[in-house]
Motif scaffolding. Structure first.
Motif, mmCIF file in Angstrom:
data_model
loop_
_atom_site.group_PDB
_atom_site.id
_atom_site.type_symbol
_atom_site.label_atom_id
_atom_site.label_comp_id
_atom_site.label_asym_id
_atom_site.label_seq_id
_atom_site.Cartn_x
_atom_site.Cartn_y
_atom_site.Cartn_z
ATOM 1 N N ALA A 1 32.890 -20.978 16.937
ATOM 2 C CA ALA A 1 33.435 -20.500 15.660
ATOM 3 C C ALA A 1 34.439 -19.371 15.894
ATOM 4 C CB ALA A 1 32.295 -20.024 14.762
ATOM 5 N N MET A 2 34.133 -18.479 16.821
ATOM 6 C CA MET A 2 35.062 -17.392 17.151
ATOM 7 C C MET A 2 36.364 -17.943 17.723
ATOM 8 S SD MET A 2 33.440 -14.445 16.581
ATOM 9 C CE MET A 2 31.782 -13.794 16.401
ATOM 10 N N SER B 1 41.520 -11.411 23.379
ATOM 11 C CA SER B 1 41.602 -11.000 21.981
ATOM 12 C C SER B 1 40.203 -10.809 21.393
ATOM 13 C CB SER B 1 42.384 -12.040 21.174
ATOM 14 O OG SER B 1 42.546 -11.614 19.843
ATOM 15 N N ILE B 2 39.290 -11.731 21.699
ATOM 16 C CA ILE B 2 37.903 -11.603 21.237
ATOM 17 C C ILE B 2 37.264 -10.363 21.849
ATOM 18 C CG2 ILE B 2 35.598 -12.668 21.342
ATOM 19 C CD1 ILE B 2 37.000 -15.401 21.225
ATOM 20 N N TYR C 1 30.923 -15.984 27.210
ATOM 21 C CA TYR C 1 29.580 -15.555 27.622
ATOM 22 C C TYR C 1 29.648 -14.421 28.652
ATOM 23 C CZ TYR C 1 27.584 -19.667 25.300
ATOM 24 O OH TYR C 1 27.203 -20.605 24.378
ATOM 25 N N VAL C 2 30.593 -14.514 29.580
ATOM 26 C CA VAL C 2 30.754 -13.470 30.586
ATOM 27 C C VAL C 2 31.132 -12.146 29.926
ATOM 28 C CG1 VAL C 2 32.105 -12.711 32.588
ATOM 29 C CG2 VAL C 2 31.376 -15.104 32.422
ATOM 30 N N ILE C 3 32.060 -12.218 28.975
ATOM 31 C CA ILE C 3 32.500 -11.018 28.262
ATOM 32 C C ILE C 3 31.342 -10.389 27.483
ATOM 33 C CG2 ILE C 3 33.906 -10.259 26.296
ATOM 34 C CD1 ILE C 3 35.386 -10.396 28.957
ATOM 35 N N CYS C 4 30.482 -11.198 26.923
ATOM 36 C CA CYS C 4 29.322 -10.681 26.186
ATOM 37 C C CYS C 4 28.452 -9.812 27.085
ATOM 38 C CB CYS C 4 28.497 -11.839 25.619
ATOM 39 S SG CYS C 4 29.235 -12.630 24.169
ATOM 40 N N CYS C 5 28.247 -10.251 28.314
ATOM 41 C CA CYS C 5 27.460 -9.458 29.265
ATOM 42 C C CYS C 5 28.150 -8.128 29.563
ATOM 43 C CB CYS C 5 27.259 -10.240 30.569
ATOM 44 S SG CYS C 5 26.272 -11.741 30.386
ATOM 45 N N ALA C 6 29.461 -8.193 29.769
ATOM 46 C CA ALA C 6 30.223 -6.979 30.084
ATOM 47 C C ALA C 6 30.178 -5.976 28.938
ATOM 48 C CB ALA C 6 31.668 -7.345 30.408
#
Length: 402
Positions: free
Chosen positions: A313-314, A253-254, A333-338
Motif C-alpha cells: 500500500a505504501m 522516499s518512504i 523491510y530492511v529500512i523498517c529494521c534500521a
C-alpha cells in the motif's frame, strides 16, 4: 526538567512542518514514477546533488540554532536578532557562490558520477532549474533556526503547509501539462519545487559571524558528509541498473517520511538541551535525552509495524507497476529494521550537538561515515549485491552512530 507536554508542544509543530515539507519529495517521486524510470532516476540523482549542497547551509543554520537557543535559555533575548541577521547575510552570499559553482561545474561532476547517458541527461534537466532554489532555501533555514531556537515552532507548520500545497498543484500542472501549462516532465518537478520554496521567503558584524562559525563550521561539514554518503549510495545503485535506481528512490522516499517524527524529536532535543544548559540546568540534560529517546522509539515502533504489514500500500503511492512494487518490498523491510535503531541514535546524537560540542559530533559522524562509505563501495560496487542488501547499510550506519 521539561515535561512530556512541553516536549510535545515544541516537537509537534516541527513534525507537522517536516511532514508538509516532505510532501514535496513524495509528490515529486510519485508523479515522476508515472512518467518513467529514467525520470525517477534523474530526479533522484539531481535531488541528491541539490541536497548535498543545501546541507552546507543547513549545517550553518543548525550551529546558529544552538547559539540562538543558548541565548534564549540565558534570557539574553536582545542577542538573538543579531545572530539571525548575520546568518541571513552570510547564507545569501553562500547561495550566490554555490549557485555559480553548480552552474559552472555541476555538469562535469555528474558526468563523472553517472554512467547512464539517459540518467545523466535527465539529471541535468532537473538541476538546470532546481538550483535556483538555493536563494530561497538558504534564507528559509535561518528562519527555521530562529523559531526552533526560541521554541516558538508553531509558525513553521503554516509555513510548510503553504509550500506543500503550492508544490502539489504545480507538480500536477507542470509535469503532466494541466491548467494551461506545457507538459514538462522532470523539468516541471524542479520548477515546482523552486516556486514552492519561494513561497516561504519572508549591519554586518564579522566578530559575531566568526563566533557562530566556530560552532557552525563543524555542523556544516557534518551534514555535508552525512548527505554525501547518500550520494555515494545512489552512485553505487545507479551502476546496478535503472530498475534498482528507481527502487532506491521510491524506498528512500518512504524512509524519509518514516524519519519525520524522529527528526522532529531530534531537533527538539538539540534545542531543549541548549536551552537547558543556557538556563543552568546541566543536570537535566541526560534525563531529558533519555525521555525523548524513549518517546521516539515507541512512535517509530508503531510506524514500523504499520509499514511492515502494508508495504504494498505504501509503495503503490509511488508507482502502479506491480513488478516494481514487488521488487521494492524487501528493501522496505530492511529500512523498517534500521528505523528502530535510528529512532534512538538520532535523538542521542542531536543531544551531543545541542551541548555545543559540535567537534565531538563531527568526529563521531566522520568515523561512522568512513565505515559507511567502505561498506557501500564493497557491497554495491564490488559485489553488486541486490538492492535490499545495499539498504542494510542503514542498519550498519545507525548502529555505529548509536
Amino acid at each position: 526538567m521539561y515535561t512530556n507536554k512541553q516536549i510535545w508542544s515544541v516537537s509537534y509543530p516541527i513534525l507537522l512542518s517536516l511532514l508538509a515539507q516532505n510532501v514535496i519529495n513524495v509528490t515529486d517521486t510519485a508523479f515522476l514514477g508515472r512518467v518513467g524510470e529514467v525520470a525517477l532516476g534523474g530526479s533522484a540523482m539531481g535531488g541528491l546533488f541539490y541536497i548535498c549542497v543545501f546541507t552546507i547551509a543547513f549545517g550553518f543554520s543548525t550551529g546558529s540554532q544552538i547559539v540562538i537557543a543558548r541565548r534564549n535559555g540565558e534570557g539574553r533575548y536582545a542577542d538573538v536578532g543579531p545572530v539571525m541577521m548575520q546568518g541571513v547575510m552570510f547564507l545569501l552570499v553562500m547561495a550566490l557562490l554555490l549557485f555559480g559553482f553548480t552552474k559552472a561545474f555541476g555538469s562535469n561532476i555528474m558526468r563523472m558520477l553517472v554512467s547512464s547517458e539517459s540518467i545523466f541527461d535527465a539529471t541535468m534537466e532537473f538541476l538546470d532549474w532546481r538550483t535556483y532554489g538555493f536563494f530561497f532555501s538558504f534564507v528559509n533555514v535561518m528562519f527555521r533556526a530562529l523559531y526552533i531556537g526560541i521554541t516558538r515552532t508553531k509558525v513553521l507548520t503554516i509555513n510548510a503547509i503553504v509550500m506543500a500545497i503550492v508544490n502539489v498543484i504545480l507538480d500536477y500542472a507542470m509535469i503532466f501539462g494541466h491548467f494551461g501549462f506545457p507538459e514538462m516532465g522532470i523539468k516541471g518537478a524542479a520548477i515546482a519545487s523552486v516556486i514552492a520554496e519561494a513561497n516561504r521567503f519572508r549591519s554586518f558584524d564579522p566578530q559575531l559571524l566568526m563566533r557562530i562559525l566556530s560552532i557552525s563550521c563543524f555542523t556544516m561539514l557534518q551534514y555535508f558528509l552525512s548527505m554525501a554518503t547518500w550520494f555515494v549510495f545512489f552512485i553505487a545503485v545507479e551502476r546496478l541498473g535503472q530498475r534498482e535506481l528507481a527502487i532506491a528512490n521510491i524506498v528512500r522516499s518512504i524512509y524519509i517520511v518514516m524519519l519525520i517524527p524522529v527528526n522532529a524529536l531530534a531537533t527538539t532535543t538539540n534545542s531543549l538541551v541548549s536551552n537547558a544548559i543556557g538556563a543552568g540546568g546541566i543536570q537535566h540534560v541526560m534525563p531529558l535525552i533519555n525521555k525523548i529517546a524513549r518517546f521516539s522509539f515507541f512512535i517509530m515502533l508503531a510506524l514500523v509495524i504499520v509499514t511492515a504489514i502494508f508495504p504494498q500500500a505504501m509503495l503503490s503511492i509511488y508507482t502502479n507497476e506491480a513488478a516494481l512494487i514487488t521488487e521494492s518490498v524487501p528493501s522496505v523491510y530492511v529500512i523498517c529494521c534500521a528505523m528502530l535503531i535510528a529512532s534512538v541514535a538520532n535523538v542521542v546524537f542531536n543531544g551531543i550537538s545541542g551541548t555545543g560540542n559540535t567537534q565531538a559530533a563531527l568526529l563521531l559522524e566522520t568515523i561512522t561515515i568512513l565505515i559507511y562509505g567502505s561498506y557501500i563501495i564493497f557491497i554495491g560496487m564490488w559485489l553488486k549485491a541486490p538492492i535490499e542488501w545495499c539498504f542494510t547499510i542503514e542498519i550498519v550506519y545507525y548502529t555505529l552512530l548509536f
